[in-house]
Design an enzyme around this catalytic site. Sequence first.
Site, PDB file in Angstrom:
ATOM      1  N   PRO A   2       0.592  -1.262   0.507  1.00 17.77           N
ATOM      2  CA  PRO A   2       0.172   0.054  -0.094  1.00 17.77           C
ATOM      3  C   PRO A   2       0.935   0.936  -0.193  1.00 17.77           C
ATOM      4  O   PRO A   2       1.776   0.929   0.975  1.00 17.77           O
ATOM      5  CB  PRO A   2      -0.832   0.138   1.278  1.00 17.77           C
ATOM      6  CG  PRO A   2      -0.503  -1.641   1.893  1.00 17.77           C
ATOM      7  CD  PRO A   2       0.337  -2.048   1.208  1.00 17.77           C
ATOM      8  N   GLU A   3       0.929   2.274  -1.183  1.00 24.24           N
ATOM      9  CA  GLU A   3       1.067   3.561  -0.999  1.00 24.24           C
ATOM     10  C   GLU A   3       0.438   4.253  -0.699  1.00 24.24           C
ATOM     11  O   GLU A   3      -0.645   4.223   0.000  1.00 24.24           O
ATOM     12  CB  GLU A   3       1.531   3.476  -2.207  1.00 24.24           C
ATOM     13  CG  GLU A   3       3.002   2.562  -2.842  1.00 24.24           C
ATOM     14  CD  GLU A   3       4.539   2.864  -2.218  1.00 24.24           C
ATOM     15  OE1 GLU A   3       4.753   3.385  -1.600  1.00 24.24           O
ATOM     16  OE2 GLU A   3       5.170   1.421  -2.326  1.00 24.24           O
TER      17      GLU A   3
END
Length: 273
Positions: A2-3
Site C-alpha cells: 500500500p502506498e
Amino acid sequence: MPELPEIETIKTGLASHIIDKIIINYEKKCKVLRQILSNNFDILLNARILSIMRRAKYLLINLDNSFTIVIHLGMSGSFTIQPANYSSQKHDHVIFYLDNQQQLVFNDPRRFGMIYLLPQEKLLDQQIFKALGPEPLTEQFNAGYLASKLAKRHKIIKNVIMDNNIVVGVGNIYASESLFRAKIHPLRPAYSLSHMEIIDLVLAIKNVLISSIAAGGTTLKDFINANSKPGYFQQELLIYNRAGKPCFICSNIIRKIILAGRGSYYCGYCQVI
C-alpha cells in the site's frame, strides 16, 4: 505494498466511522509484527479518537489522552472497520473495540507492518518520521525543490523519486506511471533532467496520485480499503504491469526491467533515454 493513495483512501474511509468514538477494549493476537508490539496498550482504554491523519505511508490516529496510534501496513497489511458480529480471521493481529460496537482490525499476513503507540508531543520528530521528505501533493513539492535534489545526483531518476527522503509516497507503480506520463526514461541519471522535464515530472506525480486517490487506490493483489473494498486505479494504468503489450500512445511494445529488485515498465519510443 500500500502506498500513499491507498493509505489516503483508508484514512478517508475510516474517518466517518471512528472520529469521536471511544476505544473500550483491544485484543493483541501476537506479540511481534515488524518489531515487538508495545506492552502499554492499556493506555488506549477509554481514550476518545479525535482525528485521523496520514504522513507518508503511516496512519495516525490521535487520541484525547495525548497519545497517537501510528499504523504502517507493511507489504500486505489492511486496516478495516468491521461490524460487532465480525468473526476474527487468520492474520488478524490487533483488534480495537469501539463504543459504537464496531471493530478496527489490523490484518497482516506477512507481518511486515507495525503499530506504534507514541506520545503526541513532538510526534513528527520521532525517528520513523524525521528523515521523511515533503508530501507530494503539497506546495512544498515543486519543480524548484525537486531540481535542487536532482542536481549532481547520478542515481537513476526512478530510484530517486521513490526515495522517501526526497518525496514520500511515490511507490513503484506510481513512479512508473509518472515517468511514462512525463516521457522520461526510468534509467535517466537524475542530474540529466532539464528544467522543463522536472516541471513535467512534478505535475505527472501529482496528477497520478490525485487520480489514484479518486479511484480508491490500486488493487493488483490484496489491497482493500477501510470497508474491505478494492481500489480501481489499476483500470487507469498506462504502463505498469503491461510488459509485452502495445503502448497506448505509440503502439510500440512496453518493456520490463528490474530496478532495485522491483519491476519497472517503460516504452522505448515514448521514453527515450
